[in-house]
Design a protein around this motif. Structure first.
Motif, PDB file in Angstrom:
ATOM      1  N   THR A  26     -10.961  18.831  30.422  1.00 53.88           N
ATOM      2  CA  THR A  26     -10.562  18.676  31.819  1.00 53.88           C
ATOM      3  C   THR A  26      -9.943  17.296  31.964  1.00 53.88           C
ATOM      4  N   VAL A  27      -8.718  17.223  32.502  1.00 54.74           N
ATOM      5  CA  VAL A  27      -8.011  15.949  32.552  1.00 54.74           C
ATOM      6  C   VAL A  27      -7.743  15.552  33.999  1.00 54.74           C
ATOM      7  N   GLN A  28      -8.221  14.373  34.350  1.00 56.20           N
ATOM      8  CA  GLN A  28      -7.975  13.769  35.660  1.00 56.20           C
ATOM      9  C   GLN A  28      -6.918  12.693  35.486  1.00 56.20           C
ATOM     10  N   ILE A  29      -5.876  12.718  36.309  1.00 56.48           N
ATOM     11  CA  ILE A  29      -4.768  11.786  36.112  1.00 56.48           C
ATOM     12  C   ILE A  29      -4.524  10.932  37.352  1.00 56.48           C
ATOM     13  N   TYR A  30      -3.990   9.751  37.085  1.00 58.49           N
ATOM     14  CA  TYR A  30      -3.476   8.885  38.154  1.00 58.49           C
ATOM     15  C   TYR A  30      -2.079   8.456  37.754  1.00 58.49           C
ATOM     16  N   ALA A  31      -1.158   8.521  38.703  1.00 58.13           N
ATOM     17  CA  ALA A  31       0.198   8.030  38.506  1.00 58.13           C
ATOM     18  C   ALA A  31       0.673   7.432  39.816  1.00 58.13           C
ATOM     19  N   ARG A  32       1.502   6.409  39.739  1.00 60.37           N
ATOM     20  CA  ARG A  32       1.995   5.758  40.957  1.00 60.37           C
ATOM     21  C   ARG A  32       2.861   6.700  41.783  1.00 60.37           C
ATOM     22  N   ASN A  33       3.594   7.573  41.105  1.00 60.14           N
ATOM     23  CA  ASN A  33       4.500   8.498  41.793  1.00 60.14           C
ATOM     24  C   ASN A  33       4.063   9.926  41.482  1.00 60.14           C
ATOM     25  N   ARG A  34       3.446  10.573  42.461  1.00 57.84           N
ATOM     26  CA  ARG A  34       2.931  11.924  42.242  1.00 57.84           C
ATOM     27  C   ARG A  34       4.050  12.904  41.888  1.00 57.84           C
ATOM     28  N   GLU A  35       5.215  12.743  42.455  1.00 51.92           N
ATOM     29  CA  GLU A  35       6.316  13.684  42.213  1.00 51.92           C
ATOM     30  C   GLU A  35       6.657  13.784  40.732  1.00 51.92           C
ATOM     31  N   LYS A  36       6.490  12.697  40.011  1.00 56.67           N
ATOM     32  CA  LYS A  36       6.847  12.691  38.595  1.00 56.67           C
ATOM     33  C   LYS A  36       5.832  13.434  37.731  1.00 56.67           C
ATOM     34  N   VAL A  37       4.682  13.780  38.296  1.00 57.02           N
ATOM     35  CA  VAL A  37       3.657  14.473  37.507  1.00 57.02           C
ATOM     36  C   VAL A  37       3.291  15.826  38.114  1.00 57.02           C
ATOM     37  N   ASN A  38       4.108  16.301  39.038  1.00 58.02           N
ATOM     38  CA  ASN A  38       3.821  17.599  39.664  1.00 58.02           C
ATOM     39  C   ASN A  38       3.764  18.725  38.646  1.00 58.02           C
ATOM     40  N   ASP A  39       4.548  18.585  37.560  1.00 57.06           N
ATOM     41  CA  ASP A  39       4.562  19.653  36.552  1.00 57.06           C
ATOM     42  C   ASP A  39       3.207  19.772  35.858  1.00 57.06           C
ATOM     43  N   CYS A  54      -9.837   8.273  40.082  1.00 52.66           N
ATOM     44  CA  CYS A  54      -9.503   9.029  38.871  1.00 52.66           C
ATOM     45  C   CYS A  54     -10.582   8.919  37.804  1.00 52.66           C
ATOM     46  N   VAL A  55     -11.193   7.754  37.663  1.00 48.96           N
ATOM     47  CA  VAL A  55     -12.124   7.539  36.554  1.00 48.96           C
ATOM     48  C   VAL A  55     -13.550   7.997  36.864  1.00 48.96           C
ATOM     49  N   GLN A  56     -13.789   8.401  38.101  1.00 47.31           N
ATOM     50  CA  GLN A  56     -15.125   8.865  38.461  1.00 47.31           C
ATOM     51  C   GLN A  56     -15.461  10.159  37.714  1.00 47.31           C
ATOM     52  N   GLY A  57     -16.651  10.208  37.150  1.00 44.83           N
ATOM     53  CA  GLY A  57     -17.112  11.416  36.478  1.00 44.83           C
ATOM     54  C   GLY A  57     -16.487  11.682  35.133  1.00 44.83           C
ATOM     55  N   CYS A  58     -15.802  10.704  34.563  1.00 44.00           N
ATOM     56  CA  CYS A  58     -15.132  10.896  33.270  1.00 44.00           C
ATOM     57  C   CYS A  58     -16.031  10.464  32.114  1.00 44.00           C
ATOM     58  N   ASP A  59     -15.945  11.199  31.027  1.00 48.08           N
ATOM     59  CA  ASP A  59     -16.625  10.809  29.797  1.00 48.08           C
ATOM     60  C   ASP A  59     -15.818   9.751  29.045  1.00 48.08           C
TER      61      ASP A  59
END
Length: 290
Positions: A26-39, A54-59
């Protein structure tokens, strides 16, 4: 290890995120521009509006950003990873950055109860897409062993290099090798063109001989067809070579080829700032203007 935070979803990061998801993470992501990661969001990545969220609950949390100041920002500035992730999280910086900075993150992270590694990669965007990256890991061996399944989702040549900072030093050695090899390819093609040779025939003739190399295979055709689309940005390679020069100077080494190649790249970027957004194979432009 099931949930991975990923910060820096660009040319390299995006296919790495995809491969992690293909491997069942399961991958949680953060990016400054959401449009660039919509895919990748559409493909299953979970987007968060801040690093802290983003980092909450991550192993484990992986960072794959651009420059050392970006690494400084995500680990040390307000809302950073160190202040937001849970103790015991594995923090893996896969950015190519300063070995000194990698050691600093390790030392601070260890004090705060984290498992910290520097794990830069080589293989370019093709390796990231195909999941065949070489991954160069520095940190504690036990942490490397614990994260091996994670690394195996993104690469095939995965090696423990030693203590914190060693992964970055290994990457500097890699970049020094590339500097010499790619400049050699460009000089050879510039020479062959000046002498009127058929460059397509030349590539076929040399690719499997003693002059064959990964750089020739990756960029020979692109160079002769003036394809400068980035698999790895020139501006990032300049950054890497500057770090390598700084580290070599600190050890009393004089690396003349590295210095010359860096000078050539910097001259290209000085001619046109947009050159920095071209691929490293655009070094051939230096030989077209001298």
């Amino acid at each position: 290890m099931k949930t991975i935070g990923f910060i820096g979803v660009g040319i390299m990061g995006k296919p790495m995120v995809r491969n992690l998801m293909k491997a069942g993470f399961t991958v949680q992501i953060y990016a400054r521009n959401r449009e660039k990661v919509n895919d990748v969001i559409a493909e299953g990545a979970r987007f968060y509006p801040s690093i802290a969220a983003c980092v909450q609950g991550c192993d484990a949390v992986i960072t794959m950003v651009g420059f050392p100041p970006d690494v400084e920002e995500v680990y040390f500035q307000k809302g950073n990873i160190l202040d937001s992730a849970a103790k015991g999280t594995y923090l893996i910086d896969m950015t190519t950055t300063s070995p000194t900075l990698a050691e600093r993150i390790y030392e601070q992270g260890k004090k705060m109860g984290f498992h910290v590694m520097d794990a830069p990669v080589t293989g370019g965007d093709t390796g990231a897409i195909q999941g065949t990256l070489s991954i160069l890991v520095g940190g504690d061996k036990a942490d490397f062993d614990a994260c091996l399944p994670l690394f195996q989702a993104m690469g095939t040549n995965i090696n423990y290099q030693g203590k914190a900072g060693s992964g970055q030093h290994a990457k500097m050695a890699n970049q020094i090798m590339i500097a010499g090899a790619l400049s050699g390819v460009c000089e050879a093609l510039a020479y062959a063109e000046a002498k009127g040779l058929d460059l397509e025939v030349l590539l076929r003739s040399l690719a499997t001989g003693a002059a064959g190399s990964a750089q020739l295979n990756a960029f020979g055709e692109k160079i002769i067809h003036h394809d400068y689309a980035p698999g790895f940005y020139m501006k990032h390679f300049i950054k890497d070579m500057k770090i390598a020069r700084q580290e070599s100077n600190a050890s009393g080494l004089s690396l003349e080829i590295l210095a010359q190649v860096l000078q050539n790249y910097e001259a290209l970027q000085a001619q046109d700032a947009d050159n920095g957004n071209l691929g490293t194979q655009a070094l051939i432009k230096h030989y077209e203007t001298v």
